[in-house]
Design an enzyme around this catalytic site. Structure first.
Site, mmCIF file in Angstrom:
data_model
loop_
_atom_site.group_PDB
_atom_site.id
_atom_site.type_symbol
_atom_site.label_atom_id
_atom_site.label_comp_id
_atom_site.label_asym_id
_atom_site.label_seq_id
_atom_site.Cartn_x
_atom_site.Cartn_y
_atom_site.Cartn_z
ATOM 1 N N ARG B 113 0.827 -1.009 0.076
ATOM 2 C CA ARG B 113 0.041 0.026 -0.195
ATOM 3 C C ARG B 113 1.101 1.113 0.011
ATOM 4 N NH1 ARG B 113 -3.293 -3.016 3.808
ATOM 5 N NH2 ARG B 113 -5.081 -4.054 2.824
ATOM 6 N N LYS B 135 2.304 11.524 -10.920
ATOM 7 C CA LYS B 135 1.545 10.823 -11.827
ATOM 8 C C LYS B 135 2.300 9.514 -12.094
ATOM 9 C CE LYS B 135 -1.097 12.850 -14.845
ATOM 10 N NZ LYS B 135 -1.546 13.803 -15.961
ATOM 11 N N GLU B 177 8.945 19.861 -24.290
ATOM 12 C CA GLU B 177 8.138 19.806 -23.212
ATOM 13 C C GLU B 177 8.507 21.136 -22.317
ATOM 14 O OE1 GLU B 177 5.259 18.214 -22.063
ATOM 15 O OE2 GLU B 177 5.431 16.455 -23.290
ATOM 16 N N LYS B 211 6.333 23.803 -13.506
ATOM 17 C CA LYS B 211 5.689 22.594 -13.306
ATOM 18 C C LYS B 211 5.331 22.348 -11.701
ATOM 19 C CE LYS B 211 4.504 17.948 -14.100
ATOM 20 N NZ LYS B 211 4.728 16.774 -14.996
ATOM 21 N N GLU B 221 -5.007 17.126 -10.652
ATOM 22 C CA GLU B 221 -5.450 17.279 -11.799
ATOM 23 C C GLU B 221 -6.939 17.271 -12.184
ATOM 24 O OE1 GLU B 221 -3.343 16.200 -16.149
ATOM 25 O OE2 GLU B 221 -4.595 14.535 -15.414
ATOM 26 N N ARG B 225 -4.136 22.045 -13.640
ATOM 27 C CA ARG B 225 -2.990 21.083 -14.027
ATOM 28 C C ARG B 225 -3.170 20.739 -15.692
ATOM 29 N NH1 ARG B 225 -0.168 16.315 -10.447
ATOM 30 N NH2 ARG B 225 1.241 15.506 -12.098
ATOM 31 N N ASN B 229 -1.418 20.125 -20.674
ATOM 32 C CA ASN B 229 -1.691 19.218 -21.722
ATOM 33 C C ASN B 229 -1.565 20.005 -23.002
ATOM 34 O OD1 ASN B 229 -1.923 16.891 -20.403
ATOM 35 N ND2 ASN B 229 -4.197 17.558 -19.812
ATOM 36 N N HIS B 232 -1.089 18.397 -26.413
ATOM 37 C CA HIS B 232 -1.144 17.051 -26.358
ATOM 38 C C HIS B 232 -2.217 16.525 -26.963
ATOM 39 C CE1 HIS B 232 2.322 17.674 -23.631
ATOM 40 N NE2 HIS B 232 2.140 16.420 -23.392
ATOM 41 N N HIS B 236 -0.984 13.755 -29.138
ATOM 42 C CA HIS B 236 -1.413 12.134 -28.826
ATOM 43 C C HIS B 236 -1.814 11.641 -30.112
ATOM 44 C CE1 HIS B 236 -1.376 12.120 -24.152
ATOM 45 N NE2 HIS B 236 -0.142 11.834 -24.643
ATOM 46 N N HIS B 249 7.867 11.318 -28.413
ATOM 47 C CA HIS B 249 6.568 11.852 -27.827
ATOM 48 C C HIS B 249 6.663 13.491 -28.019
ATOM 49 C CE1 HIS B 249 3.263 12.751 -24.877
ATOM 50 N NE2 HIS B 249 4.290 13.518 -24.139
#
Lengths: 337, 337
Positions: B113, B135, B177, B211, B221, B225, B229, B232, B236, B249
């Site tokens: 956990r 994340k 980025e 960031k 998010e 946040r 993106n 993206h 993506h 990417h």
């Protein structure tokens, strides 16, 4: 009856009410996609009652039993969620015992980094214990609950009526965890067990009320929450060594508690309650076999272990002892003193 | 240089320092069992430097590439942790790019956990982006990062020296980025890209500083946040439709940003920077193919989508638009306006 669990980051209600199953919309927002996870041991009528109240739900039934708390089943459930194109705003309902709650909760905790989770426990064991507290997990590599998370439900709905389809042995199995809770924190809960006709609703309520308070003080089990493990150190070992296909979890915990009740009269009282619940006697055991399980279970390089001792109903004592001390407890046996 | 991420429940340092790799003991408590997770693309010399500073560590090397972010690899890593009898007090170090960080972080988030997790990113992309923010995730059923958690590292160690072994194309991939971060939140960071010799250390520092602030304001998010993106949505889609084995990417994000830079001069500036970074041109694309990816990607039944628009370097605008609007952006193309 309703209780509220108040944690730092969230709060959620626990409803304890006959017929609550027929009114889940009072606590669950059902106008979204809902995955109902249940198991093959849950009677169809309870599943129908829940799903009929959801506008857009689908049901996934896992095989009954601890072996479902595995990677394979975890992955399959997540793929079901993906296949049904569940979004961050959708929800999962667990409808079943502790296995369903632990597994479904872990799926909810990790699908899209966490979605809403509701727990509707259908066994007494999960009603009085695992449904509250947010510990979700699966088993791996011979360890129970070794992979998991802390993920609190949005609400817990406990309907004692669902126990009508539960065999008496499983009712008694759940009552043990409630008795455990009483022994460490609530003398009056222990007294409830001495009545001729057990007041199940009150037992559930008081039991959860204790657990709620403990979880509120120690959500992530860093200290106080360990007292809930009363009876589990030796209980787990008996379960691992002799329990498979023989004893239920609560039956093993009942055995494990005896070693740490340090009061002759109280132990006599507890043994009378065990008799009333038709709990099995502690089997003949091999001390080294159990010691092996205990040391393995802790996964700790530490040479000491924390035990919970009860000298008076409703109070506990924590002791940091060596493994040798545990051994002397085992050598002395459960029925002494 | 050091930055601190201050969240509600925890705070952690980010060290940005040449030779930081040789001094991990300054931030990592190394006198316990440590699982070092790395990948087959990380040069042995960096692995040796890290492991030589740990008293009791073991190294697990996963195959390089996105396909390692899968259930099978996740399970294998957890079984390694179990086999090495790791306890709640032990720790995991991720030494690699974003794939290693995401996967190792998810293992750390769920083993018992949750245990301590340290991130030592070795690619520029992970240094400026994924190593900060907590994340963690794996992929499943054609979705990236669909299963995961928010699990903050205990510390992030960024040593720009490790970039010496990274191919220039991957450096440029990471720079995209950083440029993205500048475009939405830090004009001076964009200016840094106009210099003849890029000051990588400053670019990393400023990029993470943005960031950090965004994550501090919106850890999970739920709103702000989302600005990260930027680029993206279409990026993506290009990655999914045409990127496999062709583009990195960051290269796809660079393409995606062009559609949403709503200022002629700024777009010219950005295209000059792209040229300097030898980024590929947007390929001929089929609008319906990309639309399909975009709608699939969102997993949302909603008919609208939030886009991030940049009209001036360092500021953003959020717009809630229909899918039809996105289609018009695609039809207009990346190089217009």
């Amino acid at each position: 009856m309703q209780l509220n669990v108040n944690l730092k980051d969230c709060a959620y209600p626990i409803t304890i009410q006959r017929n609550a199953l027929n009114n889940i919309q009072e606590t669950i927002q059902t106008n979204r996609k809902i995955m109902i996870i249940t198991d093959s041991g849950v009677p169809q009528k309870w599943i129908d009652i829940v799903s009929s109240q959801c506008l857009d739900s689908f049901i996934v039934t896992i095989p009954n039993g601890e072996q479902s708390k595995c990677f394979k089943q975890y992955e399959e459930l997540l793929l079901e969620a993906i296949e049904h194109e569940m979004t961050r705003k959708d929800a999962i309902i667990a409808l079943g015992g502790g296995v369903v709650g632990d597994l479904a909760g872990f799926v909810a905790a990790t699908y899209m980094r966490g979605i809403d989770f509701y727990n509707i426990p259908t066994t007494l064991l999960s009603q009085v214990d695992s449904s509250v507290g947010g510990k979700v997990a699966i088993d791996a590599g011979n360890y129970k609950n070794i992979v998991g998370a802390f993920w609190q439900p949005k609400a817990v709905i406990i309907d004692p009526n669902v126990l009508s389809t539960l065999p008496q042995r499983h009712i008694n199995n759940g009552l043990v965890e409630a008795l455990k809770t009483g022994l460490i924190q609530d003398k009056e809960l222990v007294e409830l067990f001495k009545q001729d006709d057990l007041d199940i609703d009150q037992i559930i309520y008081r039991s959860i009320n204790v657990k709620r308070k403990v979880v509120e003080q120690d959500e992530r089990e860093s200290s106080l929450r360990k007292i809930l493990n009363f009876g589990h150190t030796i209980g787990h070992a008996i379960e691992g060594a002799y329990g498979l296909d023989t004893y239920l979890h609560g039956e093993c915990v009942a055995m494990g508690m005896l070693f740490f009740i340090d009061n002759k009269e109280l132990k006599e009282d507890v043994l009378k309650i065990y008799e009333k619940l038709h709990l099995p006697k502690v089997p003949d055991y091999d001390v080294d076999t159990l010691m092996n399980f205990i040391q393995h279970d802790k996964k700790s390089s530490s040479s000491s272990i924390t035990i919970v001792l009860v000298k008076q109903a409703g109070t506990y004592e924590l002791q940091e002892v060596s493994y040798d001390t545990i051994k002397t407890y085992l050598e002395r046996g459960p029925y002494e003193k």
